[in-house]
Enzyme design. Structure first.
Site, short mmCIF file in Angstrom:
data_model
loop_
_atom_site.label_atom_id
_atom_site.label_comp_id
_atom_site.label_asym_id
_atom_site.label_seq_id
_atom_site.Cartn_x
_atom_site.Cartn_y
_atom_site.Cartn_z
N LYS A 69 0.89 -1.16 0.00
CA LYS A 69 0.00 0.00 0.00
C LYS A 69 0.93 1.21 0.00
O LYS A 69 1.19 1.84 1.03
CB LYS A 69 -0.95 -0.04 1.20
CG LYS A 69 -2.12 0.94 1.04
CD LYS A 69 -3.20 0.65 2.05
CE LYS A 69 -4.20 1.79 2.14
NZ LYS A 69 -4.97 2.05 0.92
N1 PMP Z 1 -7.47 -1.42 -3.42
C1 PMP Z 1 -7.01 -0.17 -3.22
C2 PMP Z 1 -6.31 0.52 -4.33
C3 PMP Z 1 -7.20 0.46 -1.98
O1 PMP Z 1 -6.75 1.71 -1.79
C4 PMP Z 1 -7.89 -0.22 -0.96
C5 PMP Z 1 -8.10 0.46 0.37
N2 PMP Z 1 -7.01 0.25 1.22
C6 PMP Z 1 -8.36 -1.52 -1.21
C7 PMP Z 1 -8.13 -2.08 -2.45
C8 PMP Z 1 -9.08 -2.30 -0.15
O2 PMP Z 1 -8.21 -2.63 0.88
P1 PMP Z 1 -8.73 -2.79 2.38
O3 PMP Z 1 -9.95 -3.63 2.31
O4 PMP Z 1 -7.62 -3.47 3.08
O5 PMP Z 1 -9.02 -1.44 2.89
#
Ligand code: PMP
Length: 299
Positions: free
Chosen positions: A158
């Protein structure tokens, strides 16, 4: 509603080990993280005073930094405690928590050798990510930008740099009246939106793409588990762009967006239906359980 700029608010931000008044949480313009995107972050949600899957978020933050080649000088316990302290200092029980780690300003060049790592954590109230009732369904454009292959970018992290393209895709979609954009990957397969994973109901089963070049979201994994508990058939597989026309329901999953129904993807129309509703309700109920019950439910 008047917009309150993010650098001019009341409250407290945790930065490098201490809580400082919100407006004083600043960094120097010559920070490596700003110039070269050597930064990783998390997006977490708190419900009734508990941060949902807090340790999993913290572990992902550490892992993202590791992928980019730097180490966050705080243990998972210290980061978890700091997230909860920020929430409390800002008088929130429900809200969004944003930890971010970046390389500092000791050197400025593509090489980051010699930089220190900083960590900041902020929290604020953030009701519905897309605004409006989540069962109503949002409209998605189809992005021109593609998700890169995992040997082109650190797609499992991330990392802030990956959001440059997301921002461009989302800005274009919004300019055309959509809420967000569905992004394909470099092979032309369905990937995710700019901030959520995506699920399709096809022939009564739940289909979601293999997260092999985009974030395997915690919400995605939670929803898969909830669906299995509801005796649904969950199929993780490569999904070609042409297949989206045959879905009967589509929904998104992400920490900020939670479970949100989709009613349009480009020229395709969908009616938010019972599978979306069941999983939305199951998710909304799970996030309000104690951390011990959550862990048990996901085991
Ligand atoms: N894809 C992207 C590009 C994101 O920014 C997020 C949010 N963090 C997600 C998927 C979903 O991830 P999560 O469920 O861990 O928040």
């Amino acid at each position: 509603m008047t917009l309150v700029p993010f650098d001019d608010r009341d409250g407290w931000v945790w930065i490098d080990g201490s809580l400082v008044p919100w407006r004083d949480a600043r960094l120097h313009v010559l920070s490596h993280g700003l110039h070269y995107a050597s930064a990783v972050f998390e997006g977490e949600r708190a419900y009734a005073g508990n941060i949902f899957r807090l340790r999993d978020h913290t572990n992902r933050l550490h892992a993202s930094a590791g992928i980019l080649g730097f180490e966050i000088p705080w243990t998972a316990e210290q980061i978890d405690d700091a997230c909860l302290a920020v929430l409390e200092a800002n008088g929130l029980t429900d809200g969004y928590i944003r930890p971010i780690a970046w390389r500092g300003s000791e050197v400025l060049g593509v090489s980051a050798r010699g930089t220190s790592t900083h960590l900041a954590i902020a929290a604020w109230a953030w009701p519905a990510y897309f605004g409006g009732p989540r069962m109503e369904g949002i409209r998605l454009a189809i992005a021109d930008w593609k998700r890169p292959s995992p040997d082109t970018a650190p797609t499992a992290a991330k990392a802030t740099g990956l959001y440059m393209v997301g921002t461009m895709a989302k800005m274009k979609a919004e300019a055309e009246g959509y809420s967000d954009a569905l992004m394909m990957d470099w092979r032309g397969r369905v990937a995710e939106t700019t901030g959520t994973n995506v699920f399709f109901v096809m022939d009564g089963d739940l289909h979601t793409p293999d997260p092999d070049c985009f974030l395997d979201g915690l919400t995605r994994r939670t929803v898969v588990r909830l669906a299995q508990k509801h005796q649904m058939n969950v199929i993780t597989r490569p999904i070609e762009a042409a297949e989206i026309s045959r879905a009967t329901e589509v929904f998104l999953a992400g920490t900020a967006a939670e479970v949100t129904a989709v009613r349009e993807i480009g020229p395709h129309r969908y009616t938010p239906g019972p599978i979306t509703e069941t999983l939305m309700k199951a998710y909304d109920s799970l996030v309000r359980q104690s951390p011990a019950t959550v862990a048990q439910s996901l085991a």
